[in-house]
Structures are given as structure tokens and as C-alpha cells.
Design an enzyme around this catalytic site. Structure first.
Site, PDB file in Angstrom:
ATOM      1  N   HIS A 129       0.843  -1.205   0.000  1.00 63.56           N
ATOM      2  CA  HIS A 129       0.000   0.000   0.000  1.00 63.56           C
ATOM      3  C   HIS A 129       0.875   1.250   0.000  1.00 63.56           C
ATOM      4  CE1 HIS A 129      -3.922  -1.786   0.487  1.00 63.56           C
ATOM      5  NE2 HIS A 129      -3.665  -2.347   1.648  1.00 63.56           N
ATOM      6  N   SER A 159     -16.407   2.210   0.785  1.00 69.89           N
ATOM      7  CA  SER A 159     -15.911   0.872   1.101  1.00 69.89           C
ATOM      8  C   SER A 159     -15.088   0.914   2.398  1.00 69.89           C
ATOM      9  CB  SER A 159     -15.052   0.367  -0.070  1.00 69.89           C
ATOM     10  OG  SER A 159     -14.577  -0.918   0.200  1.00 69.89           O
ATOM     11  N   ARG A 280     -17.406  -7.436   0.243  1.00 72.53           N
ATOM     12  CA  ARG A 280     -18.703  -6.844   0.587  1.00 72.53           C
ATOM     13  C   ARG A 280     -19.613  -6.908  -0.628  1.00 72.53           C
ATOM     14  NH1 ARG A 280     -21.238  -1.787   1.258  1.00 72.53           N
ATOM     15  NH2 ARG A 280     -19.733  -0.915  -0.198  1.00 72.53           N
TER      16      ARG A 280
HETATM   17  P1  A3P Z   1     -16.925  -2.807  -1.511  1.00 75.59           P
HETATM   18  O1  A3P Z   1     -16.700  -2.450  -0.084  1.00 75.59           O
HETATM   19  O2  A3P Z   1     -17.362  -1.649  -2.341  1.00 75.59           O
HETATM   20  O3  A3P Z   1     -17.814  -3.974  -1.692  1.00 75.59           O
HETATM   21  P2  A3P Z   1      -9.552  -4.091  -0.933  1.00 75.59           P
HETATM   22  O4  A3P Z   1      -9.354  -5.495  -1.370  1.00 75.59           O
HETATM   23  O5  A3P Z   1      -8.562  -3.138  -1.517  1.00 75.59           O
HETATM   24  O6  A3P Z   1      -9.663  -4.010   0.545  1.00 75.59           O
HETATM   25  O7  A3P Z   1     -10.937  -3.592  -1.545  1.00 75.59           O
HETATM   26  C1  A3P Z   1     -12.157  -4.040  -1.021  1.00 75.59           C
HETATM   27  C2  A3P Z   1     -13.259  -3.814  -2.032  1.00 75.59           C
HETATM   28  O8  A3P Z   1     -13.080  -4.742  -3.120  1.00 75.59           O
HETATM   29  C3  A3P Z   1     -14.614  -4.110  -1.444  1.00 75.59           C
HETATM   30  O9  A3P Z   1     -15.510  -3.246  -2.121  1.00 75.59           O
HETATM   31  C4  A3P Z   1     -14.824  -5.564  -1.834  1.00 75.59           C
HETATM   32  O10 A3P Z   1     -16.155  -5.990  -1.804  1.00 75.59           O
HETATM   33  C5  A3P Z   1     -14.237  -5.570  -3.235  1.00 75.59           C
HETATM   34  N1  A3P Z   1     -13.813  -6.902  -3.664  1.00 75.59           N
HETATM   35  C6  A3P Z   1     -13.157  -7.840  -2.953  1.00 75.59           C
HETATM   36  N2  A3P Z   1     -12.950  -8.942  -3.694  1.00 75.59           N
HETATM   37  C7  A3P Z   1     -13.478  -8.702  -4.893  1.00 75.59           C
HETATM   38  C8  A3P Z   1     -13.598  -9.478  -6.099  1.00 75.59           C
HETATM   39  N3  A3P Z   1     -13.131 -10.719  -6.180  1.00 75.59           N
HETATM   40  N4  A3P Z   1     -14.214  -8.911  -7.154  1.00 75.59           N
HETATM   41  C9  A3P Z   1     -14.702  -7.652  -7.090  1.00 75.59           C
HETATM   42  N5  A3P Z   1     -14.631  -6.887  -5.985  1.00 75.59           N
HETATM   43  C10 A3P Z   1     -14.031  -7.388  -4.890  1.00 75.59           C
END
Ligand code: A3P
Length: 381
Positions: A129, A159, A280
Site C-alpha cells: 500500500h 468501502s 462486501r
Molecule cells: P466494496 O466495499 O465496495 O464492496 P480491498 O481489497 O482493496 O480491501 O478492496 C475491497 C473492495 O473490493 C470491497 O468493495 C470488496 O467488496 C471488493 N472486492 C473484494 N474482492 C473482490 C472481487 N473478487 N471482485 C470484485 N470486488 C471485490
């Protein structure tokens, strides 16, 4: 980071802030960190020795990091074995993506003494990150490839708000949206400010497109097949056939990952969060359910001001998605929809936009197109 790679920092002397009430942050070189992440970042800066065939994924928080991890890990696993994992094993069903692709400043260099990574087999796959400016010099100087993913800032914020709310008890309830929003706009959250983070990687990707691939969450959501092929080609692991790419997209889909036992039950030991919190809704434009019109307007203004002249557009995709709302179409829940429709010759995105544009004009181009397709025998029955 210090040019001499010094690991000595005096946290007490750095500017302080906090996110979500009790998450202490310190600022260094314009970016905010949890103190232990900053210490790890500095250890990483000193110790990490990138190899030319390493792959480093990078992202701001909540922009699809775990999706990218799952996709890249699966793409590499197809070819490699080695430390990435044995071919044909369903390793995503065994562990959360962040176990397979460790984040340098969260999982690797928080260990004391710093781990010796020299024994790992190539190609190694890591995530960070960290902003580009804080990366170890060896990552910048070596030929290792990087993939950066970003997302519409409004969805990123929403998110993040949901994610950190999962740490709160029912008695505490949600953290005040306004306060979290203020912190986000001011860039005071883990690895913030968002726009500085994005722009650093964006600018570097323009300078070095062979080294840094810049992806947008919305593009991946809307057209996973093309984006995943692009990703695999960039990594030097192109797909042999269409079936393979479709299967990989399915295996890494939100729907699948969310429902895997390992992700439903496990807890991330590094930050003490349930793994389920990482999966989510994945809906482009979900910010509409949370942000007030004033908040939306303010973040739009900040976005256009910060991105002005950069050539980067993070709003367009979300706007398209908003336009599709109410059209009866929902392309966001099913990552494989595009894949399926590709074969049918039907373009629902184009059609929906056409319908909106022609509304009230008396013209029906979409219907005509479907009629033609039917007569040609390539459309829906
Ligand atoms: P939302 O909170 O909008 O649903 P990170 O992985 O950087 O923490 O990001 C999390 C976001 O990516 C969340 O968004 C999550 O639901 C979404 N996410 C996680 N896995 C995913 C996947 N396989 N395909 C699409 N979105 C995904």
C-alpha cells in the site's frame, strides 16, 4: 524515505492524526501511516531487495487490492508452481488472497528481525500500500513489474467506511460518516492522501508503461475478460484459450471468494479483522447509497481539482454505472456477465446507453439491432 536507507525514525516527532477515532496515524513525507506500518515501511526500504522477475502489486486501501491479488496469484500459478503455488491446486479455497500475496509493510516487514526473503523461489509476488515515493529503491531500479489498481474515490471512501465499521460493536454503531468523510477528504487515513497516492503511480505508469500497469476497478468490473487478458499479457503469462480466462475470472469472482469457508470464518491476524470484511458488495456507484448530495459534490470538486491536467479520469466509469441504474440492467453483480454476453453478440451496455439517449425521440435503434441479430441467427432466441 531517507535516501541513505536509515531505519531510525523518531515517531514522536512526526505530525500526528487519527482515523476512526482511535486509529493513530503519523505523517511522513506527505503520507499518513499507522506507526507500525511506517516502521515496517522503513525496514522494507532498507532490506527489500527486488529481483528483476518479481511482481509487485500496489494499491491504496479499498480499491480492489484483494481482487487483484487473487487474479495475479492465479495467473502466475498457472505457469509457475514454486513459491507462488502448485499448478492446478485450488489455493484460493485454502487461504485468503492476502496469505498468498503478502503486503510488504503489513505482513512481511512487521516481523522483527526482518525476514530473509532470499530463499524464495522466483517469481515472487508481493503487494504494497506504500506510495511510489516510499518504495525501496531496488523496486524502482530493478526490472520488476508493478500493477497498480485504483477506484472511484467515492466508492473507495464508502468501502473504507464500511470496512472500519466492522471493527465496531453494535453498541458503538457506525462511526459518524461526516467525520470519516472529513478525514478522507483531508487525506488523513492509512496511506492517504488518496489522490497523491494515485497520481504518483499514474505518472510513473505513463513514464514507464512497460514497468507499471495501471488498472481501474471499474474497468475490471465492466470488462473483466479484456482486463484480465491485458493483465496476464503484461505479466508475460498470456492465456492459451478463452476457457482458461473465463475460468480464472470465475474463480476470482467476488461471489466465489465471499462464499469460500476460509473467507467466511477466518480472521486476519495482522490487523485483527474478519476476512469476510474484505468481501462486501463490489458495486460500482454504491456511494449513492451512503453519501449526501453535498458530500458527493465536494468529493467531485476535489477529484477534478486534484486530477486536472493529469489525463486520469476516475469519475467517468461511475457515471456510466449511474446511468445504467433504473434501466433494469445490473452488470455489477456478475463478473462473468461480460464474458457470457461476449459470445452472444449482444451489447447490453451500448444498448442501455442508446436507449437513454434516444428516450422520447421516437427512434428505436436497439430494437432494430436486436431484430437484425435475430434474423441473422446470432442474437437471443
Ligand atoms: P466494496 O466495499 O465496495 O464492496 P480491498 O481489497 O482493496 O480491501 O478492496 C475491497 C473492495 O473490493 C470491497 O468493495 C470488496 O467488496 C471488493 N472486492 C473484494 N474482492 C473482490 C472481487 N473478487 N471482485 C470484485 N470486488 C471485490
Amino acid at each position: 524515505m531517507d535516501p541513505d536507507g536509515s531505519t531510525k525514525i523518531v515517531l514522536d516527532q512526526l505530525p500526528k492524526g487519527s482515523f476512526f477515532e482511535n486509529l493513530d496515524l503519523v505523517q511522513r513525507d506527505g503520507f499518513w501511516y499507522r506507526p507500525r506500518h511506517l516502521e515496517a515501511a522503513i525496514a522494507c526500504y532498507s532490506w527489500f531487495d527486488a529481483r528483476d522477475d518479481d511482481v509487485i502489486l500496489a494499491s491504496s486501501m479499498k480499491t480492489g487490492s484483494n481482487w487483484l491479488k487473487a487474479l495475479c496469484f492465479s495467473i502466475m500459478q498457472r505457469h509457475c508452481g514454486g513459491d507462488v503455488g502448485a499448478k492446478n491446486e485450488d489455493l484460493l479455497a485454502r487461504h485468503h488472497p492476502s496469505f498468498h500475496v503478502r503486503t510488504l509493510e503489513v505482513r512481511v516487514y512487521t516481523e522483527n528481525p526482518p525476514p530473509d526473503l532470499s530463499g524464495m523461489q522466483s517469481p515472487r509476488l508481493f503487494h504494497t500500500h506504500l506510495p511510489y515515493s516510499a518504495l525501496p529503491e531496488s523496486i524502482k531500479k530493478s526490472k520488476c513489474k508493478m500493477v497498480y489498481i485504483t477506484r472511484n474515490p467515492k466508492d473507495t471512501f464508502v468501502s473504507m467506511w464500511h470496512f472500519f465499521n466492522t471493527r465496531r460493536t453494535p453498541e458503538q454503531g457506525s462511526y459518524p460518516l461526516e467525520d470519516a468523510f472529513e478525514s478522507f477528504c483531508n487525506g488523513v487515513f492509512h496511506f492517504g492522501p488518496f489522490f497523491d497516492h494515485v497520481l504518483q503511480y499514474w505518472n510513473q505508469s505513463l513514464k514507464m508503461p512497460h514497468k507499471i500497469l495501471f488498472l481501474k476497478y471499474e474497468d475490471l468490473r465492466r470488462n473483466p475478460k479484456d482486463q484480465v487478458k491485458r493483465l496476464a499479457s503484461f505479466l508475460g503469462k498470456p492465456f492459451a484459450d478463452e476457457e482458461e480466462v473465463e475460468e480464472l475470472i470465475r474463480n476470482c469472482s467476488l461471489e466465489r471468494l465471499k462464499n469460500l469457508e476460509v473467507n467466511k470464518k477466518g480472521v486476519d491476524p495482522w490487523i485483527d479483522m474478519p476476512y469476510s470484511a474484505y468481501f462486501r458488495k463490489g458495486v460500482v456507484g454504491d456511494w449513492e447509497n451512503v453519501l449526501t448530495p453535498e458530500m458527493s459534490q465536494r468529493l467531485d470538486q476535489i477529484t477534478s481539482m486534484k486530477l486536472e491536467g493529469s489525463g486520469l479520469d476516475l469519475v467517468q466509469d461511475a457515471t456510466t454505472c449511474k446511468k445504467l441504474k433504473g434501466s433494469g440492467l445490473d452488470l455489477e453483480h456478475d463478473a462473468t456477465t461480460c464474458v457470457k454476453l461476449e459470445r452472444s453478440g449482444l451489447d447490453l451496455v451500448h444498448d442501455a446507453v442508446t436507449i437513454m439517449n434516444l428516450e422520447g425521440s421516437g427512434s428505436d435503434l436497439v430494437h432494430n439491432e436486436i431484430t437484425c441479430m435475430k434474423l441473422e441467427g446470432r442474437g437471443p432466441a
